[in-house]
Design a protein around this motif. Structure first.
Motif, PDB file in Angstrom:
ATOM      1  N   LEU A  48     -10.561  20.072 101.749  1.00  0.00           N
ATOM      2  CA  LEU A  48     -11.343  20.411 100.560  1.00  0.00           C
ATOM      3  C   LEU A  48     -11.528  21.909 100.416  1.00  0.00           C
ATOM      4  O   LEU A  48     -11.729  22.628 101.397  1.00  0.00           O
ATOM      5  N   ILE A  49     -11.445  22.373  99.180  1.00  0.00           N
ATOM      6  CA  ILE A  49     -11.671  23.773  98.850  1.00  0.00           C
ATOM      7  C   ILE A  49     -13.069  23.884  98.253  1.00  0.00           C
ATOM      8  O   ILE A  49     -13.422  23.134  97.346  1.00  0.00           O
ATOM      9  N   ARG A  50     -13.842  24.815  98.775  1.00  0.00           N
ATOM     10  CA  ARG A  50     -15.201  25.061  98.258  1.00  0.00           C
ATOM     11  C   ARG A  50     -15.112  26.158  97.213  1.00  0.00           C
ATOM     12  O   ARG A  50     -14.497  27.183  97.440  1.00  0.00           O
ATOM     13  N   TRP A  51     -15.735  25.922  96.068  1.00  0.00           N
ATOM     14  CA  TRP A  51     -15.741  26.940  95.029  1.00  0.00           C
ATOM     15  C   TRP A  51     -16.907  26.681  94.093  1.00  0.00           C
ATOM     16  O   TRP A  51     -17.692  25.779  94.320  1.00  0.00           O
ATOM     17  N   GLY A  52     -17.003  27.481  93.067  1.00  0.00           N
ATOM     18  CA  GLY A  52     -18.111  27.355  92.129  1.00  0.00           C
ATOM     19  C   GLY A  52     -19.315  28.130  92.613  1.00  0.00           C
ATOM     20  O   GLY A  52     -19.278  28.804  93.654  1.00  0.00           O
ATOM     21  N   LYS A  53     -20.385  28.025  91.867  1.00  0.00           N
ATOM     22  CA  LYS A  53     -21.606  28.751  92.218  1.00  0.00           C
ATOM     23  C   LYS A  53     -22.085  28.319  93.599  1.00  0.00           C
ATOM     24  O   LYS A  53     -22.308  27.139  93.855  1.00  0.00           O
ATOM     25  N   ASP A  54     -22.192  29.279  94.481  1.00  0.00           N
ATOM     26  CA  ASP A  54     -22.642  29.044  95.860  1.00  0.00           C
ATOM     27  C   ASP A  54     -21.763  28.054  96.620  1.00  0.00           C
ATOM     28  O   ASP A  54     -22.219  27.408  97.553  1.00  0.00           O
ATOM     29  N   GLY A  55     -20.494  27.883  96.207  1.00  0.00           N
ATOM     30  CA  GLY A  55     -19.587  26.976  96.914  1.00  0.00           C
ATOM     31  C   GLY A  55     -19.988  25.523  96.819  1.00  0.00           C
ATOM     32  O   GLY A  55     -19.676  24.723  97.691  1.00  0.00           O
ATOM     33  N   CYS A  56     -20.686  25.165  95.733  1.00  0.00           N
ATOM     34  CA  CYS A  56     -21.227  23.813  95.616  1.00  0.00           C
ATOM     35  C   CYS A  56     -20.176  22.777  95.184  1.00  0.00           C
ATOM     36  O   CYS A  56     -20.425  21.584  95.291  1.00  0.00           O
ATOM     37  N   VAL A  57     -19.021  23.224  94.729  1.00  0.00           N
ATOM     38  CA  VAL A  57     -17.977  22.293  94.309  1.00  0.00           C
ATOM     39  C   VAL A  57     -16.957  22.171  95.436  1.00  0.00           C
ATOM     40  O   VAL A  57     -16.484  23.169  95.973  1.00  0.00           O
ATOM     41  N   HIS A  58     -16.620  20.932  95.796  1.00  0.00           N
ATOM     42  CA  HIS A  58     -15.605  20.664  96.822  1.00  0.00           C
ATOM     43  C   HIS A  58     -14.507  19.829  96.184  1.00  0.00           C
ATOM     44  O   HIS A  58     -14.791  18.782  95.613  1.00  0.00           O
ATOM     45  N   THR A  59     -13.274  20.294  96.279  1.00  0.00           N
ATOM     46  CA  THR A  59     -12.179  19.566  95.659  1.00  0.00           C
ATOM     47  C   THR A  59     -10.892  19.746  96.454  1.00  0.00           C
ATOM     48  O   THR A  59     -10.740  20.717  97.196  1.00  0.00           O
ATOM     49  N   HIS A  60      -9.976  18.804  96.310  1.00  0.00           N
ATOM     50  CA  HIS A  60      -8.672  18.892  96.967  1.00  0.00           C
ATOM     51  C   HIS A  60      -7.847  19.986  96.302  1.00  0.00           C
ATOM     52  O   HIS A  60      -8.022  20.260  95.106  1.00  0.00           O
ATOM     53  N   PRO A  61      -6.931  20.603  97.042  1.00  0.00           N
ATOM     54  CA  PRO A  61      -6.124  21.695  96.488  1.00  0.00           C
ATOM     55  C   PRO A  61      -5.412  21.348  95.179  1.00  0.00           C
ATOM     56  O   PRO A  61      -5.404  22.159  94.255  1.00  0.00           O
ATOM     57  N   LEU A  62      -4.845  20.175  95.061  1.00  0.00           N
ATOM     58  CA  LEU A  62      -4.139  19.804  93.838  1.00  0.00           C
ATOM     59  C   LEU A  62      -5.092  19.794  92.643  1.00  0.00           C
ATOM     60  O   LEU A  62      -4.764  20.279  91.562  1.00  0.00           O
TER      61      LEU A  62
END
Length: 71
Positions: A48-62
């Motif tokens: 999972l890649i963490r991103w968004g404000k304060d790393g609150c979004v976790h999503t697969h690379p694709l």
């Protein structure tokens, strides 16, 4: 011998100490670095890649690829 894009990618990697991660490779459009990272460790394709404000979004690379395009 090398195209301008290849030289730019190598320059970017040199500045980053050659320590580019999957998230940065995707954000920068560096397919060569992404290929190298996944060849070195295929499990990165599902990490999972963490991103968004304060790393609150976790999503697969694709999914991150499309998330970044529409964010």
């Amino acid at each position: 011998m090398f195209g301008d894009h290849t030289l730019l990618c190598r320059d970017r990697q040199a500045r980053m100490g050659g320590d580019m991660d999957v998230k940065e490779a995707i954000r920068s459009g560096d397919a060569e670095a992404l290929r190298r990272l996944l060849t070195e460790d295929a499990s990165r394709a599902n990490a999972l890649i963490r991103w968004g404000k304060d790393g609150c979004v976790h999503t697969h690379p694709l999914h991150y690829v499309s998330d970044v395009l529409f964010a």
